[in-house]
Scaffold this motif. Sequence first.
Motif, PDB file in Angstrom:
ATOM      1  N   ASP A 371     -31.317 -12.754 -11.966  1.00 53.34           N
ATOM      2  CA  ASP A 371     -30.899 -12.361 -10.625  1.00 53.34           C
ATOM      3  C   ASP A 371     -29.574 -13.032 -10.317  1.00 53.34           C
ATOM      4  N   ASN A 373     -26.765 -14.126  -7.358  1.00 50.31           N
ATOM      5  CA  ASN A 373     -26.540 -14.408  -5.934  1.00 50.31           C
ATOM      6  C   ASN A 373     -25.161 -15.014  -5.782  1.00 50.31           C
ATOM      7  N   TRP A 374     -24.419 -14.512  -4.734  1.00 52.48           N
ATOM      8  CA  TRP A 374     -23.076 -15.009  -4.446  1.00 52.48           C
ATOM      9  C   TRP A 374     -23.110 -15.977  -3.273  1.00 52.48           C
ATOM     10  N   PRO A 380     -24.735 -18.982   1.225  1.00 52.53           N
ATOM     11  CA  PRO A 380     -24.993 -17.615   0.742  1.00 52.53           C
ATOM     12  C   PRO A 380     -24.042 -16.639   1.406  1.00 52.53           C
ATOM     13  N   GLU A 382     -24.261 -13.697   2.296  1.00 50.27           N
ATOM     14  CA  GLU A 382     -24.746 -12.897   3.422  1.00 50.27           C
ATOM     15  C   GLU A 382     -24.796 -13.698   4.707  1.00 50.27           C
ATOM     16  N   CYS A 412     -21.171 -18.170  -8.034  1.00 53.82           N
ATOM     17  CA  CYS A 412     -22.075 -17.164  -8.582  1.00 53.82           C
ATOM     18  C   CYS A 412     -23.260 -17.896  -9.174  1.00 53.82           C
TER      19      CYS A 412
END
Length: 1287
Positions: A371, A373-374, A380, A382, A412
């Motif tokens: 997985d 995720n940035w 995060p 988002e 990342c």
Amino acid sequence: MDFTVVHLIVGENTMRSSGSGAVLLMILLSHMTSALEVPLDLPQPPTITLQSPKDYIFDPRENIVIHCEAKGKPHPNFSWTRNGSHFDVEQDSKVLMKPSSGTLVIDISGEKAEAYEGTYQCTAHNDHGTAISNNIVIRQSRSPLWSKERLEAITVQMGVSLVLQCRPPAGLPPPVIFWMDNIFQRLPLDNRVSQALNGDLYFSNVLPEDNRNDYICYARFPYTQTIQQKQPISVTVLETNPTGERRPGFMTPLGASSTKMVLRGETLELECIAEGLPTPEMSWQKDGGELPTSRVSFLNYKKTLKILDVSEADAGDYTCTATNRLGTAHHNIKVNVKAAPFWISAPRNLILAPNETGILTCRVNGDPKPDINWFVNGVPIENAPEDHTRKVDADTVILSRVQSGSSAVYQCNASNEFGYLIANAFVSVLAEPPRVLTPPNQVYQVITNSLALLHCATFGSPIPTITWFKDSQISIKSEDPYVIHENGTLEINVAQSQNSGKYTCIATNNLGVKENHVFLEVKDPTRILKQPEYKVVQRGTSAVFECKVKHDPSLIPTMTWLKNSGELPDDERFEVDADSLTIKDVTDEDAGTYTCIMNTTLDRDSASATLTVVEKPDPPTDLELTDQTERSVQLTWIPGDEHNSPTQKFLIQYEDLLHEPSIWVNMTEVAGTRTTAQLDLSPYVYYSFRVLAKNQVGYSQPSQPSRQYRTNPAAPDENPSDVHGEGTEPGNLVISWKSLTGFQSNGPGLEYKVLWRQSDVDQDWSSKTVANSSHFVVSGVPVYVPYEIKVQALNDYGNGPEAEVVVGYSGEDLPLSATDGVLVMVHNSTVAQVHWEPVSSHSVRGKLKGYKVYYRRERGLHETEEEVDQEAQHQVLTFSGNQTEGRLPGLQPYSLYIIFIRVLNSKGEGPQSQEKQFETPEGVPGPPSFLNVLNPSLDSLTLEWGPPVNKNGRLTGYTLKYQPVSNTTEVGPVKVMDFLVNETTVTLDNLNSSVLYKFYLSAKTIKGAGANVTKEASAVMGTSPTQPPPHPTSPVTQSAHPPLHKAPSVGPVFGIVNTSVSEECALITWEYFGHHKNIYVEYMVENSKEDWKKESVNGSHSHILKGLKPGTSYRVRVVARDPAGPTLHTTSEEVVTVPAVPSRHVDIATQGWFIGLMCAIALLILVLLIVCFIKRNKGGKYPVKEKEEAHQDPEIQPMKEDDGTFGEYSDTEDHKPLKGSRTPSNGTVRRDESDDSLVDYGEGGDGQFNEDGSFIGQYSGKKEKDTHEGNESSEAPSPVNAMNSFV
């Protein structure tokens, strides 16, 4: 750490277009650039440069150090979290953060280390963003004690399998397991007894030797370096009812199949341990594939298969097979390969100019799929503040038309159940003109044909465009041989000398231009021209390795020698010169590989050679005698050290202690690969053996002698050799032989039985036994008859083999009779053929060796019987064998000979045959005894000669030939004159005084003319150096005494003596009438006090003295000495002068008469000139101009009296000849008919000079030929012409 920068430039027109995302992605990818170094003086977000590993196990006895370093502008601040919460470093006095760093140092002394276990993460922050580290798990290393347990003694039947379990305590990290006994000695492991990966000890089958009570398992914990042991295990093996042989079976893993999971990149270890009797052998294979040979290995006697750096291709089914002679067993292991996340392409830092667009990618893989995720500045993405220029698409972040102040750090994070990855990549928005980061004027040096990289590291935003120029003029394009990389580096893949020079790189963007200069120097490569060669040397000698190198003269070379890839021994025997290595007094330890390495700052070259040290082999040892019989024994030995040179052969020697002690005799040789030899022996010998080994160097020292081996006596095996029978005098026969040695005797009491009987006569053998002798004499036997002879050896144990028969002869006596029928056939004046009848064989009374022919010259046929030489000796010729004819060479013509023949055997000569006379016909005579030149004048000379010493017949006359010669190869025509036999003198007129003549005189018989005697002379000079040929000699015959010529009974011993000389030698001839045999020519330097030197000339009437010194006078005489008394006869002494400079030409310019003539002519010319001068002073006319116009040649047109000058000469009054000259009757001066002048002999024309500068030209103004003159004469010089030549 420099930043890695990727530039992507998108223009405004592209952003306004309505192209799809795929087109945009292609544009972005096409603008990607390679890494850039960002100067630290420019603003930039933080970058983590150092951090601790994700899993950190610490030793509780030491401080905990957690690394976290970062860079940025401004310098970042650091903070930590522990187990997801903020970790306040300042609140804990045991925790210290290093200044300007995020590294933590935790002092756990006096504290419980467990309190600091956990998951730590470091954060680096400045005004442009935040970077975070990995999650670092901190754990304390542990080495727990073994649990208390009571171990029962183990009793097993022999042959069964057995497992001794270890079960060590779980430590952090896991311990290293090994088995030892109670004295700390490792237990031996082999194919039957092995240790499993979990530490258990496996026995495929037990043996009585496995009985012991101290099987102890030890566990070593690596971090604390502590070792803990399990309680000893006792094993008793019963031998009463051993288990029989059985097929293999697996002890681990159990069952027919199993599974194994391994992560990508880790090491795979598969294990199979089998039991059985006999002990099984293990093998491995992969179903449907090959094992990776470069990464696979087999351990623990092939019970463990190990594969390094596992990849997905290593997944599959593996089969291990156990085999013994009773069968096989198989086990299948299914291997599954999983993968923690791994990078395909990690995100890289971006530096963008305002309004540019960039992209961040985070490409990873794993199994299961990770997985992604940035994060932005550790938050995060988002949850980060909304940014309309940013778009996230799975593993990609697109930043469009960035603006100043939008710099940040993106993270990342990729994870699955087996692990995670985290990467930081900053985005910095800058507007900067170009900078060249590569130092200016840097010089790059490379080797010819190697790669050259000229760097032009730049920085700028937007990314600068790089262009290159050579020598500031030539623009370089990215084409062969040049390649311009995206980071600005200029590559020349194969650099050549013409690529040397100055290079300029120019960096350009919309904010400016910057250039930099670098220099490239292409050097010649370093090469070893003469490599060291393989050497085989003997111990104690020297070894020399050459290493001659060529290198670029501008580079400083350094030569290094290595031995077996290490440094040379520190020993003064090793001498290193500029291009060689010398090892003196080589020892065995010097053997090895020697490498010559030539280093420069740019390259190196090396070459190696091996040194093998050889020596004579060591002597064999442990000699042993086996398989002993009466006549043979087997010898065995152990070879010594060969010293690197294979043994070629063994030499076996023996010593006979009974007959020849201390003398070793070579017995036999065997190949160097053998260590035994079957030896054949002789009886009655006390043997002792020794062995020598031979290799390429030589023989070893002898081995120690073997024990003594004695053989029993026996009868002789052989008889004496070299048996001969030969009489030494009439009536005896001497029988001789070569005696046997003590070694050959085979026993005591050696004797010889001699047997003989006359051949071809029916009679019994006569015999005689002798001892200690090698011959026996039989007396009273007939003269020279054949006998059969045998000699047999015998000793106290019997007779030898039957002896071979040899034929010998009794003694010889002188021959009884002479040959008959002697006949002589004369072939020519010097050779005759003689024939005779052979004698009967019984009259020879011995072995016929041949016939001796005696012949003697009685006298010449022209001599009277009173003149016979009574002392003349016979000449002897021996004709070997049974010949009945022979040739008599070297006879003297016109002579009477007497001949007789004797028979010859080994005893001597028999009586002579009846004498026979024969005569030889006439032959050509010898040369005249002398030729002298008498009374030379201006145009004539007289010759006188004597008759030949050897007339060889009745003389019929003499022939004289003469011709003019020069000092060149040219000669004139030959004149021939014949004379009667009583004529011995002649006067020759009309000779040319300036010409040298050569005279040839020979005598004649009815058989023709004989050899010449020669002389060279001129009319004025007389004789000149000559070298007549020596008298011809008679053919060589065997003669007791040479024949002598009969001399007159009264009168002088010597007659006329003549001499002639040439370069370095003189010819002496004489008449001799005596009978004395010792004749010498004696000579000495004139006016010296040295003794006479003498040379023997027996039997000759002429002699050449050689080696005389040019320009020296010698006194010469001929001496005859009577050997029977003191009488001495000598000739008068002659003076012989050897010329200093040989010349064949008479130079008239050096003659007195010629010099006087020239002086008179010069005086006359002087008087005429004076008279002319006086006339002109009186006013007389001298019409020179008119005369010159009318007559161009003053020699042809003389002056007239009416002009006050000389009148013309008339032929009758004025052409008066000089004294001694000859003038033709018509008054004209003419040239001789033969046209024989100095000009014709190559001396040049009128008015020329000879070598010494004297004037020798022709003095006549006109040359003609008188065809009526018959004799040659020299042309007389004319005074008129002489005068004209001087005017």
